[in-house]
Scaffold this motif. Sequence first.
Motif, short mmCIF file in Angstrom:
data_model
loop_
_atom_site.label_atom_id
_atom_site.label_comp_id
_atom_site.label_asym_id
_atom_site.label_seq_id
_atom_site.Cartn_x
_atom_site.Cartn_y
_atom_site.Cartn_z
N GLN A 41 0.82 -1.21 0.00
CA GLN A 41 0.00 0.00 0.00
C GLN A 41 0.85 1.27 0.00
O GLN A 41 0.32 2.36 -0.16
N PHE A 42 2.15 1.13 0.18
CA PHE A 42 3.03 2.29 0.14
C PHE A 42 3.17 2.78 -1.30
O PHE A 42 3.06 1.99 -2.25
N ALA A 92 9.93 2.71 -0.09
CA ALA A 92 8.96 1.99 0.75
C ALA A 92 9.67 1.28 1.90
O ALA A 92 9.14 1.18 3.00
N GLU A 93 10.89 0.80 1.66
CA GLU A 93 11.66 0.15 2.72
C GLU A 93 11.94 1.13 3.86
O GLU A 93 11.80 0.78 5.03
N HIS A 94 12.31 2.34 3.53
CA HIS A 94 12.53 3.37 4.55
C HIS A 94 11.24 3.60 5.34
O HIS A 94 11.26 3.67 6.56
N LEU A 95 10.15 3.75 4.62
CA LEU A 95 8.86 4.02 5.24
C LEU A 95 8.47 2.89 6.20
O LEU A 95 8.02 3.14 7.32
N ALA A 96 8.68 1.65 5.78
CA ALA A 96 8.36 0.50 6.62
C ALA A 96 9.18 0.52 7.90
O ALA A 96 8.64 0.31 9.00
N LEU A 97 10.46 0.75 7.78
CA LEU A 97 11.34 0.78 8.96
C LEU A 97 10.96 1.92 9.89
O LEU A 97 10.88 1.74 11.12
N ILE A 98 10.70 3.10 9.33
CA ILE A 98 10.31 4.25 10.16
C ILE A 98 9.02 3.96 10.92
O ILE A 98 8.90 4.29 12.10
N MET A 99 8.07 3.32 10.27
CA MET A 99 6.79 3.00 10.94
C MET A 99 7.00 1.99 12.07
O MET A 99 6.48 2.17 13.17
N MET A 100 7.77 0.95 11.81
CA MET A 100 7.99 -0.06 12.86
C MET A 100 8.74 0.55 14.04
O MET A 100 8.38 0.32 15.20
N ILE A 101 9.77 1.32 13.76
CA ILE A 101 10.54 1.95 14.83
C ILE A 101 9.65 2.88 15.64
O ILE A 101 9.69 2.87 16.88
N SER A 102 8.85 3.67 14.97
CA SER A 102 7.98 4.65 15.65
C SER A 102 6.98 3.97 16.57
O SER A 102 6.70 4.46 17.66
N VAL A 103 6.44 2.85 16.14
CA VAL A 103 5.50 2.10 16.99
C VAL A 103 6.23 1.52 18.19
O VAL A 103 5.80 1.68 19.34
N LEU A 104 7.34 0.87 17.95
CA LEU A 104 8.04 0.17 19.02
C LEU A 104 8.72 1.11 20.01
O LEU A 104 8.85 0.79 21.19
N LYS A 105 9.12 2.31 19.57
CA LYS A 105 9.85 3.18 20.49
C LYS A 105 8.96 3.78 21.58
O LYS A 105 9.47 4.35 22.53
N THR A 106 7.67 3.59 21.48
CA THR A 106 6.80 4.04 22.57
C THR A 106 7.03 3.23 23.83
O THR A 106 6.67 3.68 24.92
N SER A 107 7.61 2.04 23.69
CA SER A 107 7.82 1.17 24.84
C SER A 107 9.22 0.61 24.99
O SER A 107 9.54 0.05 26.02
N PHE A 108 10.04 0.72 23.95
CA PHE A 108 11.33 0.04 23.97
C PHE A 108 12.47 0.98 23.60
O PHE A 108 12.28 1.96 22.88
N SER A 109 13.66 0.63 24.07
CA SER A 109 14.87 1.39 23.72
C SER A 109 15.21 1.13 22.26
O SER A 109 14.82 0.11 21.68
N LEU A 110 15.97 2.04 21.69
CA LEU A 110 16.36 1.88 20.29
C LEU A 110 17.28 0.67 20.10
O LEU A 110 17.25 0.04 19.04
N ASP A 111 18.05 0.32 21.12
CA ASP A 111 18.88 -0.89 21.03
C ASP A 111 18.01 -2.14 20.95
O ASP A 111 18.30 -3.06 20.17
#
Length: 168
Positions: A41-42, A92-111
């Motif tokens: 869908q990207f 689209a690969e950049h967009l996918a990574l940015i979305m996953m990171i943005s969701v996960l960083k609400t609860s987890f460290s970047l490491d």
Amino acid sequence: MIIYLRLVYVMIYLEVYAMNTEKYQQWLADFKQLRLPDYHQFPDLALYMDQVIQETNRYLTPILHAEVTKTMINSYVKMGLVPHPLKKKYTAEHLALIMMISVLKTSFSLDTIKSLLATDEVEAHFNEFVRIFNHEIEHLDEAVQSFSPLEMAIRAVLYKLILERKLS
């Protein structure tokens, strides 16, 4: 007279509580309808930073109640979580990574996120992430079906978002 005032106070409190509970239940029902997009869908074309931000926030702001910014994306690139854009354009690969990171960083460290997202197959990993995320958000009131790290991480994010809303 004092007993009457206390009774009125209790009745008002119960009305406000019921109204807040009703609003929360409606928010939760709406929240459970939200979905992340599949990779296909990207946009097929490479995007500039402003377009990436717009596309990302279109899906994430209703879920996270926060926006992705240029500073955040640049930080992800500097940390090696997202590859450098090609001639200032993002795929689209950049967009996918940015979305996953943005969701996960609400609860987890970047490491921790770096470990969760370590893959050469971004499209397949993103589609799996979205499949799990969309399933979990829809079935929040059901027991966890498996204990894969990605599923547990997504559940943690969703429960954190729900708790923050309930306490607000």
